[in-house]
Design an enzyme around this catalytic site. Structure first.
Site, PDB file in Angstrom:
ATOM      1  N   SER A   1       7.018  57.146  44.470  1.00  0.00           N
ATOM      2  CA  SER A   1       7.589  56.589  45.774  1.00  0.00           C
ATOM      3  C   SER A   1       6.575  55.481  46.029  1.00  0.00           C
ATOM      4  CB  SER A   1       7.367  57.826  46.949  1.00  0.00           C
ATOM      5  OG  SER A   1       7.539  57.171  48.200  1.00  0.00           O
TER       6      SER A   1
ATOM      7  N   TYR B   1       2.631  64.105  51.092  1.00  0.00           N
ATOM      8  CA  TYR B   1       3.429  63.505  50.370  1.00  0.00           C
ATOM      9  C   TYR B   1       2.946  61.985  49.533  1.00  0.00           C
ATOM     10  CZ  TYR B   1       7.745  61.113  49.064  1.00  0.00           C
ATOM     11  OH  TYR B   1       9.108  60.421  48.375  1.00  0.00           O
TER      12      TYR B   1
HETATM   13  P1  NAD Z   1      16.595  65.060  47.965  1.00  0.00           P
HETATM   14  O1  NAD Z   1      16.128  66.105  49.123  1.00  0.00           O
HETATM   15  O2  NAD Z   1      18.187  64.725  48.017  1.00  0.00           O
HETATM   16  O3  NAD Z   1      16.250  65.552  46.516  1.00  0.00           O
HETATM   17  C1  NAD Z   1      15.384  66.496  46.266  1.00  0.00           C
HETATM   18  C2  NAD Z   1      15.919  67.523  45.204  1.00  0.00           C
HETATM   19  O4  NAD Z   1      14.868  68.122  44.577  1.00  0.00           O
HETATM   20  C3  NAD Z   1      16.806  68.455  45.967  1.00  0.00           C
HETATM   21  O5  NAD Z   1      18.207  68.674  45.145  1.00  0.00           O
HETATM   22  C4  NAD Z   1      15.862  69.647  46.136  1.00  0.00           C
HETATM   23  O6  NAD Z   1      16.676  71.010  46.030  1.00  0.00           O
HETATM   24  C5  NAD Z   1      15.457  69.674  44.712  1.00  0.00           C
HETATM   25  N1  NAD Z   1      13.953  70.268  44.640  1.00  0.00           N
HETATM   26  C6  NAD Z   1      12.998  70.456  45.772  1.00  0.00           C
HETATM   27  N2  NAD Z   1      12.049  71.387  45.605  1.00  0.00           N
HETATM   28  C7  NAD Z   1      12.488  71.724  44.272  1.00  0.00           C
HETATM   29  C8  NAD Z   1      11.705  72.823  43.319  1.00  0.00           C
HETATM   30  N3  NAD Z   1      10.754  73.293  43.583  1.00  0.00           N
HETATM   31  N4  NAD Z   1      12.363  73.103  42.161  1.00  0.00           N
HETATM   32  C9  NAD Z   1      13.619  72.567  41.721  1.00  0.00           C
HETATM   33  N5  NAD Z   1      14.163  71.503  42.660  1.00  0.00           N
HETATM   34  C10 NAD Z   1      13.806  71.145  43.651  1.00  0.00           C
HETATM   35  O7  NAD Z   1      15.936  63.776  48.004  1.00  0.00           O
HETATM   36  P2  NAD Z   1      16.111  62.343  47.194  1.00  0.00           P
HETATM   37  O8  NAD Z   1      15.696  61.505  48.208  1.00  0.00           O
HETATM   38  O9  NAD Z   1      17.063  62.382  46.170  1.00  0.00           O
HETATM   39  O10 NAD Z   1      14.674  62.579  46.332  1.00  0.00           O
HETATM   40  C11 NAD Z   1      14.411  62.686  44.703  1.00  0.00           C
HETATM   41  C12 NAD Z   1      13.066  62.210  44.619  1.00  0.00           C
HETATM   42  O11 NAD Z   1      13.135  60.762  45.001  1.00  0.00           O
HETATM   43  C13 NAD Z   1      12.081  62.793  45.187  1.00  0.00           C
HETATM   44  O12 NAD Z   1      10.957  63.078  44.457  1.00  0.00           O
HETATM   45  C14 NAD Z   1      11.675  61.961  46.348  1.00  0.00           C
HETATM   46  O13 NAD Z   1      10.069  62.247  46.548  1.00  0.00           O
HETATM   47  C15 NAD Z   1      11.767  60.507  45.699  1.00  0.00           C
HETATM   48  N6  NAD Z   1      11.925  59.499  46.797  1.00  0.00           N
HETATM   49  C16 NAD Z   1      12.992  59.402  47.607  1.00  0.00           C
HETATM   50  C17 NAD Z   1      12.931  58.433  48.556  1.00  0.00           C
HETATM   51  C18 NAD Z   1      14.169  58.083  49.555  1.00  0.00           C
HETATM   52  O14 NAD Z   1      14.210  57.323  50.416  1.00  0.00           O
HETATM   53  N7  NAD Z   1      14.991  59.057  49.542  1.00  0.00           N
HETATM   54  C19 NAD Z   1      12.106  57.455  48.286  1.00  0.00           C
HETATM   55  C20 NAD Z   1      11.062  57.383  47.486  1.00  0.00           C
HETATM   56  C21 NAD Z   1      11.168  58.378  46.685  1.00  0.00           C
END
Ligand code: NAD
Length: 269
Positions: free
Chosen positions: A140, A153
């Site tokens: 991120s 985080y």
């Molecule tokens: P999201 O919450 O939709 O997706 C995260 C997924 O990970 C979910 O489906 C959740 O069920 C799964 N998950 C969580 N803990 C888990 C575990 N212990 N075992 C298996 N699966 C697990 O959110 P997202 O925004 O799609 O996030 C995806 C990635 O992108 C994450 O690593 C997040 O930190 C990163 N990210 C997101 C953003 C944003 O703005 N959305 C920005 C930067 C980074």
């Protein structure tokens, strides 16, 4: 298609960025093992993908036995090979050091750092024996710049960058590439949850909050999950064959600016 004949595993594949990555990899011809904690969203993505190209594996990435089972399911889908690993699952508990819940700190470490380490460890022998092996980790912008009130985080996402680079050094000689993507704000269930704190501070709703967090970034908008999936697909493919240990921002330019320079532009201009 760029990924014809390749087999992949994507964690957190049921929602948001992970689901978009799974769709993109499949659209490029890859088989995809969809990993996550909840079966329903994984099944939904599975139904969208071409018949026979994906498998669902309900697993917690912080559990070593679950991870072994998930990697075994991916290898079975790939008839013995595994070429692409995407460590996307992540959680983002709120809290500064003084007020965060200690269990949430441990959970963030377990999911955001130990999880990718376990997946890499379980996959490494298969990646060594497969062609075009590539691992893409989703960090991120918070892994490169501290984020107000998100101590666990930011710290875990920074650790994930080093984990990626460490692996790139250790396994480059085996022909395995490791790269990391640092997205800025992306419209997903996670970011929509995080917008609640912006709404609490400034009023409005999730939409106005998403506008607020992106209003000073050069591209002036948040990303669609598919825009992150496109970067991941590039890193997974031979188009990036000489890249390893790289940290790619996909943030609309948000980390380019020093905050003091915002005084030189009109609010929301
Ligand atoms: P999201 O919450 O939709 O997706 C995260 C997924 O990970 C979910 O489906 C959740 O069920 C799964 N998950 C969580 N803990 C888990 C575990 N212990 N075992 C298996 N699966 C697990 O959110 P997202 O925004 O799609 O996030 C995806 C990635 O992108 C994450 O690593 C997040 O930190 C990163 N990210 C997101 C953003 C944003 O703005 N959305 C920005 C930067 C980074």
């Amino acid at each position: 298609m760029q990924l014809d004949g390749m087999t992949s595993i994507v964690t957190g594949a049921g929602t948001g960025i992970g689901a978009a990555i799974a769709r993109r990899l499949a659209a490029e011809g890859a088989r995809v093992c969809l990993v996550g904690r909840r079966p329903e969203p994984l099944e939904e993505v599975h139904r969208e993908l071409p018949a026979g190209s994906s498998v669902v594996c309900v697993a917690d990435v912080s559990d070593p036995a679950d991870v072994e089972r998930a990697v075994a399911a991916a290898v079975e889908l790939g008839d013995g090979s595994l070429n692409i690993v995407v460590n996307n699952a992540g959680i983002g508990p709120f809290g500064s050091i003084g007020d965060l819940d200690l269990q949430e700190w441990h959970d963030a470490m377990a999911v955001n750092v130990t999880g990718p380490m376990l997946v890499i460890r379980a996959a490494i022998a298969h990646l060594k024996s497969s062609t075009g092996a590539s691992v893409v980790n989703i960090s991120s912008v918070a892994g490169r710049r501290p984020f107000p009130g998100l101590a666990a985080y930011s710290t875990t996402k920074a650790a994930l960058i080093m984990l990626t680079q460490q692996a790139a050094v250790d396994y480059g000689p085996d022909g395995i590439r490791f790269n990391v993507v640092c997205p800025g704000w992306v419209r997903t269930p996670m970011s929509e949850r995080e917008m609640e704190s912006v709404v609490e501070l400034h009023g409005g709703d999730v939409e106005t909050a998403l506008g607020r967090v992106s209003r000073d970034a050069p591209l002036r908008r948040v990303a669609d999950p598919d825009e992150i999936a496109a970067v991941v697909t590039f890193l997974a493919s031979s188009a990036s064959s000489f890249m390893t240990g790289d940290v790619l921002a996909a943030d609309g330019g948000s980390t380019l600016l020093d905050v003091s320079t915002l005084a030189f532009q009109a609010d929301g201009a």
